[in-house]
Motif scaffolding. Structure first.
Motif, PDB file in Angstrom:
ATOM      1  N   VAL A 512      39.467  -5.617  -5.660  1.00 40.41           N
ATOM      2  CA  VAL A 512      38.281  -5.765  -4.790  1.00 40.41           C
ATOM      3  C   VAL A 512      38.612  -6.835  -3.755  1.00 40.41           C
ATOM      4  N   GLU A 513      38.501  -6.498  -2.470  1.00 38.52           N
ATOM      5  CA  GLU A 513      38.796  -7.483  -1.428  1.00 38.52           C
ATOM      6  C   GLU A 513      37.952  -8.738  -1.642  1.00 38.52           C
ATOM      7  N   GLN A 514      38.601  -9.885  -1.464  1.00 35.62           N
ATOM      8  CA  GLN A 514      37.924 -11.149  -1.777  1.00 35.62           C
ATOM      9  C   GLN A 514      36.668 -11.361  -0.932  1.00 35.62           C
ATOM     10  N   LYS A 515      36.635 -10.804   0.254  1.00 32.57           N
ATOM     11  CA  LYS A 515      35.458 -11.013   1.116  1.00 32.57           C
ATOM     12  C   LYS A 515      34.199 -10.393   0.510  1.00 32.57           C
ATOM     13  N   PHE A 516      34.374  -9.419  -0.438  1.00 31.17           N
ATOM     14  CA  PHE A 516      33.207  -8.788  -1.066  1.00 31.17           C
ATOM     15  C   PHE A 516      32.769  -9.506  -2.346  1.00 31.17           C
ATOM     16  N   HIS A 517      33.583 -10.450  -2.854  1.00 24.73           N
ATOM     17  CA  HIS A 517      33.263 -11.091  -4.139  1.00 24.73           C
ATOM     18  C   HIS A 517      31.911 -11.780  -4.098  1.00 24.73           C
ATOM     19  N   ARG A 518      31.683 -12.575  -3.032  1.00 26.47           N
ATOM     20  CA  ARG A 518      30.425 -13.323  -2.940  1.00 26.47           C
ATOM     21  C   ARG A 518      29.223 -12.391  -2.883  1.00 26.47           C
ATOM     22  N   THR A 519      29.391 -11.249  -2.179  1.00 31.42           N
ATOM     23  CA  THR A 519      28.284 -10.282  -2.068  1.00 31.42           C
ATOM     24  C   THR A 519      27.992  -9.646  -3.422  1.00 31.42           C
ATOM     25  N   GLN A 523      23.374 -14.226  -4.527  1.00 31.79           N
ATOM     26  CA  GLN A 523      22.904 -15.607  -4.444  1.00 31.79           C
ATOM     27  C   GLN A 523      22.557 -16.119  -5.843  1.00 31.79           C
ATOM     28  N   LYS A 524      23.180 -17.243  -6.198  1.00 30.78           N
ATOM     29  CA  LYS A 524      23.004 -17.872  -7.522  1.00 30.78           C
ATOM     30  C   LYS A 524      23.356 -16.901  -8.659  1.00 30.78           C
ATOM     31  N   GLY A 525      24.245 -15.926  -8.358  1.00 31.20           N
ATOM     32  CA  GLY A 525      24.722 -15.015  -9.389  1.00 31.20           C
ATOM     33  C   GLY A 525      23.715 -13.968  -9.826  1.00 31.20           C
ATOM     34  N   GLU A 526      22.704 -13.702  -8.976  1.00 35.44           N
ATOM     35  CA  GLU A 526      21.641 -12.769  -9.380  1.00 35.44           C
ATOM     36  C   GLU A 526      22.163 -11.335  -9.552  1.00 35.44           C
ATOM     37  N   LYS A 527      22.987 -10.864  -8.590  1.00 35.65           N
ATOM     38  CA  LYS A 527      23.439  -9.459  -8.626  1.00 35.65           C
ATOM     39  C   LYS A 527      24.393  -9.211  -9.793  1.00 35.65           C
ATOM     40  N   ILE A 528      25.334 -10.140 -10.016  1.00 35.44           N
ATOM     41  CA  ILE A 528      26.288  -9.930 -11.112  1.00 35.44           C
ATOM     42  C   ILE A 528      25.578 -10.044 -12.458  1.00 35.44           C
ATOM     43  N   LYS A 529      24.489 -10.810 -12.497  1.00 33.13           N
ATOM     44  CA  LYS A 529      23.708 -10.928 -13.749  1.00 33.13           C
ATOM     45  C   LYS A 529      23.099  -9.569 -14.112  1.00 33.13           C
ATOM     46  N   GLU A 530      22.644  -8.842 -13.075  1.00 31.55           N
ATOM     47  CA  GLU A 530      22.094  -7.507 -13.324  1.00 31.55           C
ATOM     48  C   GLU A 530      23.160  -6.588 -13.921  1.00 31.55           C
TER      49      GLU A 530
END
Length: 1251
Positions: A512-519, A523-530
């Motif tokens: 996964v390209e690093q520029k997409f990691h933050r997305t 914010q505050k890990g909300e999306k990865i928590k889902e």
């Protein structure tokens, strides 16, 4: 003597504790605190000890006698006679070497040193400071200010160590005390002489001290007595008492080796008589015991020996003291079990009985218990075993790791009790405890433990078991579970299930390209928590941003990892799809229309096309609008934005077909070519397709007429580029490049002129250093390529040639490390020129290289020789004061002339005495007829014609001075602030500008410098004069003033909040507005002065009058509002009242703190708005008063009942006695000020006053 006492809470509690058991009588209520007496609260200080007082009496409550404090600073004075002074020059006493030495010593030691000169010219030195610093300073002073002598003193070699002392402390002390240096020979040196260096006085002192130490040692003696080891205990006695008594009686020191040391030598030291007496006494004891004693041997188990010896051998000493029999034990490391008893025959029996009693006094028992139970037997933090050892302190319990036994050691009865208790604990544990062992692969151990032990701690708490996982270093897979039988089985099952899951686990890496990691994280890990909540069994690890890695790791059950990977890949695909970006050039004036009112247009486009649209900032020069999102959505958004632009203006768009290979050349370096076309054609937008797309379509957008013009220019430029875009390449060795280019580019310029082609040589940074590129029309490129190939071919033919060069010219070629030869090699294709060695009788010079290069080099050498032979010297007379100016900064001007005209220029030695008097402020005085001196003559060497040219160039560098007419009033403006203006002109024009002194009031400015620079400076000065004159005229126009009368009550409103209104008027009309000062009473306080351009002043006056006329229509009314509601009405930081004033278009003023009418509020505005505002304020008051009343009522109920504090009270105080009264704290007599005397009055209960 007056007394002062302090009553602390602790001392007060102590007084009360002594009375808590006594019954307190009187009328004091039970709930009141006990009141101490005066003597209890303030115990008297102790009196000085009476003569008959016993020394052994206990100290009073105030503690023991205070020890005197010794002064930490001492002073020593010593004298240095004249004949011993090292520095005897008294002409500058206090400034010479002695003062420097003292200053250095003061800095190094921290002591203070004062020097004084006696009448006999001796030196008195006073040293003050701490003892250590003074001693060090004195030693250094004696060593550095006093002449040094040396002497030797001989003492026996064995006495040297007593002079040195322990760790050299005695020697250091002696050196400091005597201010000398004492050198003691090394132990391997046979010499017994000690050398002393220092002053005569110091040497004598040191000598005396050393001899005293030696004499003291002469009085001492050492005797060594060898006696059988078996009799040593009889000489020492029980607990060494006998030998100690012997030492005290005789005064000798007796050293008996300990039993563990296999030595039989007893050492006696001390005074000779004492040693002899002790020696006789010891021999008498030995002879007596040897005659009277006999021995018996007994066998005792080795394990029981330690009980006979006892702790630190105390049991043996007890037997010796009780029976007078010595018990000899075999060494502990020996296997022997024989014990020997030595003593008088009648005492051996009782001793033997005691030995057996001691041997059987301690019992050793072993209890069998499984090794895994040991820690449960011990208990948490040793609780179980601690209870046994507390009850039976003499029992020692020992557990052995890995063995199924527990050792108990101690008195028989206590050991038996401990054995019973431990066996009961073991029996109980075996009933309710179990264990099991599981083999688990070591790679799963850390996962079983979990992060910070989370997994294993959960299992331990849930099943009430203990789980032992071996360390990595043990390389074992055996996991042991201990605890409740049921819990052990459940924990075992869960661990096995965890291992099975982990065995089924797999790890997968997603790119996964690093520029997409933050997305993805959000914010505050909300999306990865889902994502993690959706796949709880999968661990997702993102790389650290600093690693710049694209690998995202997934770990978990195989099926779950696959599902999670597909889910993330879908998210990534959406992100890639939505990250498409394109730029749309839109004319700057239309950006506000695209945004719309309140951002309505841009918001609508964003929502309907689901894109992100970024516009450049207002102060940016960019016209590009960037659209990000899905490609189709971005294109739709672009069309809508372009449609808005087309509606607003006559915008035309056209496409031109130009081959893609020409796009870069049309754009130019950093877009310079295409930018020039866009600017020339009224700011049209030219859009080239992205590189690599393969498209030939170029889009031009803008006003119709300008688009056609840009299209025509673009096609014309493309046609030129296509015609002149033929390219050819040629290979040539890098060393040939300079020859191909020629001197000053002459060779390559001839080829370019003949063919019209452009020839590009590689730069030093290029990787292909041999590649030469030819660009231009095909025919021209072919012709240039042919010529260059012919030159390169000739250069490849290496030939060798020679020429004759006169001896006297050889040095010119080989000097400066062969600089001329290196230049020839670089300029002529690496040709090698070899001159004969120094001393060789030859004039032949060899040249080797390409034929053309060799010929050209020979020609050049011949030219150099001709120059050398035809050299002449020309003298130029230029006054010495101009030489520095002629040379220029770092000699740059003279270097340019020598390089340009191929000459050498030599300046004469500077003669400072020949300089003319310095001219003030750059003034050049009129010169008399110039008479050249030796220091004015500059010599030029070279060819005659070149020397003449160089002479002209030098004379052109001689500065001249010209006058410029400038009015005196403008001088200060030309000079500028702190001379910045004139300094800038001098730097810009490279001249010296002299402005006359202000008191002279001259209208002339002198400019000195080179002819060309002076002319430029004159023009610049005259232009500056014109500017200043224009500024003066402008200032005159701006000085127009108008005075208008405005009632002072309107002044604050004209000024506005923080000057907002008046600042806006000043900015709009470019005027200055002055209000009268409040502090000046005599000044008319209603006049406002406006200054500026006449037209602007008039407009500003009308604007102020209009404002005043509006305010005159306003009315002011007072309304009375309860002060408790003011804060609520005003709001936090005045936010509420500002909102209210804006809503009703009125001004509301609240009273200041401390005003006569704190409830009066003034409302100003138009009559209707004032009435509405007052009604609203009264409504707010009524609403807020209800809240205030409720709060106050509640506070009254919640307030605790107040009870007056009685303060600190004591009984039976001196002032309560009859005839006495408490002291008056306000009285200057009872409590006088420090430093004032008061006449004594009658004595009071406080005792006599002391001042």
């Amino acid at each position: 003597m007056s007394s002062v006492a302090v009553l602390t809470p602790e001392s007060f509690a102590e007084h009360r504790s002594g009375l808590k058991d006594q019954e307190i009588t009187g009328c004091v209520p039970e709930d009141e605190a006990y009141i101490p007496t005066y003597l209890e609260a303030f115990p008297p200080l102790p009196e000085k000890g009476a003569p008959g007082e016993k020394a052994g009496e206990p100290a009073s409550v105030w503690g023991s006698k205070i020890r005197p404090i010794k002064a930490s600073v001492i002073t020593q004075v010593f004298h240095v006679p004249l004949e011993e002074r090292r520095y005897k020059d008294n002409s500058q006493f206090g400034e010479g070497e002695e003062a420097k030495v003292c200053l250095d010593i003061m800095q190094r030691t921290g002591a203070h040193i004062e020097l004084s000169l006696a009448k006999d010219q001796g030196l008195s030195i006073m040293v003050t400071g701490k003892l250590d610093s003074v001693m060090k300073a004195r030693k250094e002073i004696v060593a550095r200010l006093q002449t040094q002598a040396s002497a030797t003193v001989a003492i026996p070699k064995e006495h040297h160590r007593f002079v040195i002392g322990k760790n050299g402390e005695k020697l250091q002390e002696l050196e400091l005390k005597t201010a000398t240096k004492i050198a003691i020979p090394r132990p391997d040196d046979p010499s017994a002489n000690i050398r002393i260096t220092g002053t005569k006085e110091g040497i004598e002192k040191a000598r005396h001290e050393i001899l005293l130490i030696s004499a003291e040692q002469d009085k001492r003696a050492v005797e060594r007595l060898s006696l059988e080891k078996a009799f040593h205990p009889f000489i020492a006695g029980a607990y060494n008492r006998l030998v100690q008594e012997l030492s005290q009686e005789t005064g000798a020191r007796i050293s008996i080796p300990p039993p563990s040391l296999p030595k039989d030598e007893i050492v006696i030291t001390g005074e000779k008589e004492a040693v002899a007496l002790a020696l006789n006494r010891i021999r008498a004891i030995y002879e007596d015991k040897k005659r009277k004693t006999t021995t018996i041997s007994v066998e005792v188990k080795k394990s029981q020996h330690k009980y006979i010896i006892g702790p630190k051998g105390n049991t043996l000493q007890e037997i010796l003291e009780a029976t007078g029999v010595s018990v000899e034990m075999p060494p502990l490391d020996s296997s022997s079990e024989t014990i020997i008893l030595r003593g008088e025959p009648d005492k051996l029996g009782p001793a033997l009985t005691q030995v057996y009693a001691k041997a059987k006094s301690v019992m050793v028992v072993e209890v069998t218990a499984p090794a895994w139970l040991h820690r449960f037997i011990i208990g948490k933090k040793g609780q179980n075993i601690g209870r046994i050892t507390q009850q039976l302190p003499r029992v020692h319990i020992e557990f052995t790791d890995g063995e199924e036994r527990i050792s108990l050691e101690g008195p028989t009865e206590e050991v038996e009790q401990a054995q019973v208790q431990i066996q009961e604990i073991i029996k109980d544990l075996l009933v309710r405890m179990d264990y099991t062992e599981v083999i688990i692969d070591q790679r799963f151990h850390r996962h079983l433990i979990g992060k910070n032990g989370a997994n294993i701690n959960r299992i331990k708490e849930q099943y009430k078991v203990s789980v032992r996982i071996p360390q990595d270093s043990e390389r074992s897979g055996l996991v042991r579970i201990e605890g409740d039988p049921k819990g052990v089985q459940l924990a075992r099952r869960e661990l096995i299930e965890m291992v099975q899951r982990m065995e089924n686990e797999r790890t997968k890496d997603l790119i996964v390209e690093q520029k997409f990691h933050r997305t993805i994280i959000g914010q505050k890990g909300e999306k990865i928590k889902e994502v993690r909540d959706k796949f709880p069994e999968v661990i997702i690890n993102f790389p650290d941003p600093s690693q710049k890695s694209d690998i995202v790791q997934l770990r978990g059950p195989k099926n779950e990892v696959e599902k999670c990977a597909k889910f993330l890949q879908k998210i990534i695909a959406d992100l890639i799809e939505n990250s498409f970006s394109l730029s749309v050039p839109i004319f700057k004036q239309f950006h506000k229309n695209i945004i719309g009112k309140g951002g309505a247009n841009i918001k609508k486009i964003r929502e309907e096309t689901n894109t992100k649209i970024d516009l450049p900032t207002e102060n940016s020069n960019s016209e590009m609008i960037i659209i990000t999102g899905k490609k189709t959505n971005c294109e739709a958004a672009r069309e809508r934005i372009l449609a808005i632009q087309r509606e607003l203006a006559n915008i035309k768009e056209t496409e031109v077909t130009i081959p893609a290979k020409l796009h870069n050349s049309l754009i130019g370096s950093k877009g310079c070519l295409v930018r020039s076309i866009m600017e020339d054609c009224g700011g049209v937008h030219i859009h080239f397709p992205s590189e690599g797309s393969g498209s030939d379509k170029v889009t031009i957008r803008g006003p119709a007429g300008e688009v056609e013009k840009a299209k025509k220019q673009l096609l014309q430029l493309a046609e030129e580029k296509q015609v002149n875009n033929f390219t050819a390449e040629l290979q040539a060795k890098p060393e040939y490049h300079k020859f191909l280019i020629g001197r000053g580019g002459a060779n390559i310029r001839r080829v370019r002129d003949r063919t019209g082609a452009r020839i590009i040589f590689p730069s030093p940074d290029d990787t292909e250093q041999e590649l030469i590129t030819i660009v231009g029309k095909e025919e021209a490129v072919r012709q240039a390529q042919k010529e260059l190939e012919s030159l390169v071919k000739n250069l490849d033919d290496v030939v060798e040639d020679s020429m004759v060069v006169d001896f006297r010219h050889h040095r010119h070629f080989v000097c400066r490390r062969g600089q001329v030869l290196r230049e020839l090699a670089e300029e002529y294709g690496g040709v090698t020129v070899s001159f004969p060695r120094t001393g060789a009788n030859s004039q032949r010079v060899t040249l080797k290289g390409a034929k053309d290069c060799v010929d050209a080099a020979k020609k050049r050498i011949q030219e150099i020789i001709e120059d050398l032979e035809s050299q002449v010297s020309v003298e130029v007379a230029i006054p010495q004061r101009y030489h520095r100016a002629i040379m220029g900064p770092k000699g740059c001007r003279i270097q340019y002339i020598t390089r340009e005209h191929e000459v050498q220029i030599k300046f004469p030695e500077r003669d400072d005495s020949a300089d003319a008097p310095p001219q003030e402020n750059g003034d050049i005085s009129p010169e008399a007829e110039f008479a050249p001196r030796k220091c004015d003559i500059i010599t030029i060497c070279g060819r005659a014609e070149k020397c003449e040219l160089a002479k002209v160039a030098l004379l052109a560098l001689v500065p001249i001075t010209e006058d410029v007419e400038v009015s005196y009033e403008l001088h200060r403006y030309i000079i500028g602030q702190k001379g910045s203006g004139i300094r800038k002109m001098m730097e810009e024009y490279e001249v010296n500008i002299w402005v006359p002194q202000p008191e002279k009031q001259l209208d002339v400015i002198k400019v000195t410098g080179l002819v060309a620079n002076v002319e430029r400076a004159k023009q610049g000065l005259l232009e500056r004069v014109k500017e200043l004159q224009a500024e003066q005229e402008d200032r005159a126009l701006r000085s127009f003033k108008v005075t208008m009368s405005v009632d002072p009550k309107f002044h604050p409103k004209i000024i506005g909040r923080k000057g907002a209104v008046i600042s806006q008027i000043r900015k709009d009309y470019d005027v200055s507005i002055q209000f009268p000062d409040k502090g000046e009473e005599q000044q008319v306080c209603d006049l406002i002065v406006i200054s500026g351009y006449e037209r602007n002043v008039e407009e500003a006056r009308q604007a102020i009058q209009q404002l005043v006329s509006e305010w005159q229509e306003m009315v002011s009314q007072d309304v009375h509002l309860d002060p408790r509601t003011h804060a609520r009405i005003i709001g936090a930081r005045g936010k509420a009242i500002r909102k209210l004033m804006e809503e009703f278009k009125v001004d509301i003023r609240f009273p200041q703190p401390g005003a006569d009418e704190p409830d009066k509020v003034t409302v100003t505005g138009l009559p209707d708005t004032v009435d509405n505002a007052i009604d609203h304020l009264l409504n707010l008051e009524e609403e807020y008063l209800l809240s205030v009343t409720e709060t106050e009522t509640l506070a009254a109920y919640m307030k605790p009942p107040s009870r007056p504090a009685k303060g600190f009270v004591v009984r039976d105080a001196p002032w309560n006695a009859s005839g006495n009264k408490a002291p008056d704290m306000s009285s200057a007599e009872d409590f006088p000020t420090f430093g004032t005397g008061v006449a004594p009055k009658q004595a009071s209960a406080w005792g006599p006053k002391k001042f």
